[in-house]
Write a protein that holds these residues in place. Structure first.
Motif, PDB file in Angstrom:
ATOM      1  N   ASN A   1      49.209  39.806  99.148  1.00 38.00           N
ATOM      2  CA  ASN A   1      50.089  38.850  99.827  1.00 38.00           C
ATOM      3  C   ASN A   1      50.379  37.646  98.929  1.00 38.00           C
ATOM      4  N   ALA A   2      49.356  37.199  98.223  1.00 35.12           N
ATOM      5  CA  ALA A   2      49.529  36.061  97.313  1.00 35.12           C
ATOM      6  C   ALA A   2      50.467  36.420  96.169  1.00 35.12           C
TER       7      ALA A   2
ATOM      8  N   SER B   1      52.732  38.785  96.208  1.00 34.11           N
ATOM      9  CA  SER B   1      54.076  38.977  96.774  1.00 34.11           C
ATOM     10  C   SER B   1      54.814  37.644  96.857  1.00 34.11           C
ATOM     11  N   LYS B   2      54.131  36.606  97.286  1.00 34.91           N
ATOM     12  CA  LYS B   2      54.746  35.278  97.375  1.00 34.91           C
ATOM     13  C   LYS B   2      55.147  34.765  95.999  1.00 34.91           C
ATOM     14  N   GLN B   3      54.300  35.027  95.006  1.00 38.05           N
ATOM     15  CA  GLN B   3      54.607  34.576  93.649  1.00 38.05           C
ATOM     16  C   GLN B   3      55.805  35.320  93.070  1.00 38.05           C
TER      17      GLN B   3
ATOM     18  N   THR C   1      57.599  32.845  90.472  1.00 37.00           N
ATOM     19  CA  THR C   1      56.469  32.457  89.620  1.00 37.00           C
ATOM     20  C   THR C   1      56.058  33.613  88.720  1.00 37.00           C
TER      21      THR C   1
ATOM     22  N   ALA D   1      58.241  36.615  94.944  1.00 34.53           N
ATOM     23  CA  ALA D   1      59.387  36.153  95.723  1.00 34.53           C
ATOM     24  C   ALA D   1      59.897  34.795  95.267  1.00 34.53           C
ATOM     25  N   ASN D   2      58.969  33.898  94.899  1.00 29.86           N
ATOM     26  CA  ASN D   2      59.422  32.557  94.499  1.00 29.86           C
ATOM     27  C   ASN D   2      59.701  32.441  93.004  1.00 29.86           C
TER      28      ASN D   2
ATOM     29  N   GLU E   1      59.009  45.487  91.166  1.00 30.34           N
ATOM     30  CA  GLU E   1      58.212  44.561  91.965  1.00 30.34           C
ATOM     31  C   GLU E   1      57.213  45.314  92.842  1.00 30.34           C
TER      32      GLU E   1
ATOM     33  N   LYS F   1      61.605  39.557  97.896  1.00 33.90           N
ATOM     34  CA  LYS F   1      62.045  38.352  98.592  1.00 33.90           C
ATOM     35  C   LYS F   1      62.765  38.651  99.900  1.00 33.90           C
TER      36      LYS F   1
ATOM     37  N   GLY G   1      57.979  46.445  98.630  1.00 31.30           N
ATOM     38  CA  GLY G   1      56.705  45.779  98.882  1.00 31.30           C
ATOM     39  C   GLY G   1      55.546  46.739  98.739  1.00 31.30           C
TER      40      GLY G   1
END
Length: 335
Positions: free
Chosen positions: A319-320, A322-324, A329, A326-327, A146, A295, A300
Motif C-alpha cells: 500500500n505504501a 502504491s502511494k509512492q 515518488t 501514484a504520487n 507498475e 493512480k 495494482g
C-alpha cells in the motif's frame, strides 16, 4: 350546450395528448430497439486463459448487464483468425469492435480503414503505432510496469533463497513492461536479490511455461511470476508442485490456491467497460489512447495469500509503495 362544448374540447385535448404520448412512445421504443452493439475479438488462447481474454469478456458482460448493450465474443484460435473475426464483427453492424491484444494491431488497423463508420478499440496497442493511424480507432493502454513492480516487491519481501523469477510469453510491450517492473521492484525491496527471467515464446502452451519455471526453481527461485496468458498457468502449476510461491497476472488469480502469493492485476475488464460506457454516452473519440495505471486504479496488486508469513506487513508495504507510485515518488522503468 356549454357542457357539450367542454366535452368536445376535452376529447380533442385527450386525442392530442394521446398522439403526443404515442409519438414519444414510438421514439422510446425505437431507441430501446437499437441498443449499442459491441463485439470483442479475443487473442489466441480464448476465454480459458483465466486472465487477459477472460477479463475482456467480463468487461463486456458487465456492460451488457449494466448498460443494456448487445455483445458478442469472437474467438481467435490463431493469428489467421484476426482479420476474419474483426471484419465479420464490423460487417454485422457492431458499433464498437475491440481487438484484445498487441498481436492484432496491424490487422485491426487494416480492418478499421476498411470500415470507417465502425468504431474500434484495441487493448495494449497505442493509436499512434497503428498503421495509417485510422481515426476510427483508439488504444486502451495499461502501465503494466507498475503492477509488475508491486509483484516484485511482494516476491522479494517473502523470498528466503534470495532468488526470484519471471516467465514471460512473447516479448510484446505489455509483457516486457511487466517483467521490467518486477525486476525493479524486487531489487528495490531487497538489494542484491537475483532475478531470473525468460520467455516461453508462447501464450497458450502451458507445458512450455511449466518447463521454464521448473528450470528457474531448480536455480533457486522461490517465487515465480507468470506473465504469459494461458501459458503462464503452467508456470504457476510448477510453483505449486515445487511448493514455492506463484504470482499471478492480469486478473486476481488467488482463486488458484493459497500458493499464489499475489497477482499483478491489470484491469482489462475496466478498460473494456469504460470504453463501452464512453461510446454509449456519445463521447467516443478516435485517434487517442486511454491509460490505466496505479493512480486511477487500472493496475495494482491482488489478494495476498492468507498463508504468507508476514501478510499484514506485506500488505502495508504494498500500500505504501502504491502511494509512492501514484504520487510519482517512485518512477518505474518499463524496459
Amino acid at each position: 350546450m356549454a357542457i357539450r362544448k367542454w366535452t368536445v374540447g376535452a376529447a380533442l385535448a385527450l386525442v392530442a395528448a394521446l398522439a403526443v404520448a404515442s409519438v414519444g412512445s414510438a421514439k422510446s421504443s425505437t431507441a430501446e430497439a437499437t441498443p449499442l452493439k459491441v463485439a470483442v475479438v479475443t487473442d489466441i488462447g480464448g476465454l480459458n486463459d483465466k486472465g487477459f481474454n477472460d477479463l475482456a469478456n467480463k468487461g463486456l458482460q458487465r456492460a451488457k448487464a449494466q448498460l443494456g448493450v448487445q455483445g458478442r465474443v469472437f474467438i481467435s484460435k490463431s493469428a489467421g483468425d484476426y482479420i476474419p473475426n474483426l471484419s465479420t464483427a464490423a460487417r454485422q453492424g457492431n458499433d464498437l469492435v475491440f481487438g484484445i491484444g498487441f498481436l492484432m494491431g496491424d490487422q485491426l488497423a487494416t480492418v478499421a480503414k476498411a470500415f470507417p463508420k465502425t468504431k474500434f478499440a484495441i487493448i495494449d496497442y497505442p493509436w499512434v503505432a497503428l498503421k495509417g493511424k485510422p481515426k476510427n480507432a483508439r488504444g486502451v493502454l495499461f502501465a503494466e510496469q507498475e503492477a509488475g513492480y508491486l509483484a516484485g516487491v511482494a516476491a522479494a519481501f517473502e523470498s528466503k533463497s534470495g532468488t526470484v523469477s519471471s516467465v514471460g510469453g512473447q516479448a510484446v510491450p505489455a509483457v516486457v513492461h511487466f517483467l521490467a517492473g518486477y525486476k525493479a521492484g524486487a531489487a528495490k525491496q531487497k538489494p542484491g536479490i537475483k532475478v531470473l527471467s525468460g520467455y516461453s515464446q508462447d501464450f497458450v502452451d502451458q507445458a512450455k511455461c511449466k518447463e521454464l519455471a521448473l528450470n528457474q526453481i531448480d536455480q533457486g527461485s522461490d517465487s515465480v511470476f507468470a506473465a504469459a496468458g494461458g501459458c503462464g498457468l503452467g508456470a504457476l502449476q510448477a510453483a505449486k508442485e515445487r511448493k514455492v510461491w506463484g504470482i499471478g497476472v492480469d486478473s486476481d488469480q488467488a482463486f488458484l490456491g493459497p500458493y499464489i502469493l499475489a497477482s499483478a492485476t491489470k484491469k482489462v475488464d475496466v478498460g473494456v467497460f469504460s470504453t463501452i460506457a464512453l461510446t454509449k454516452a456519445g463521447k467516443y473519440k478516435g485517434g487517442t489512447d486511454t491509460l490505466f495505471n496505479v493512480k486511477n486504479g487500472g493496475v495494482g496488486y491482488g489478494t495476498i495469500s492468507t498463508t504468507a508469513p508476514r501478510r499484514a506487513a506485506l500488505i502495508a508495504r504494498l500500500n505504501a509503495v502504491s502511494k509512492q507510485i501514484a504520487n510519482g515518488t517512485i518512477k518505474v522503468p518499463s524496459k
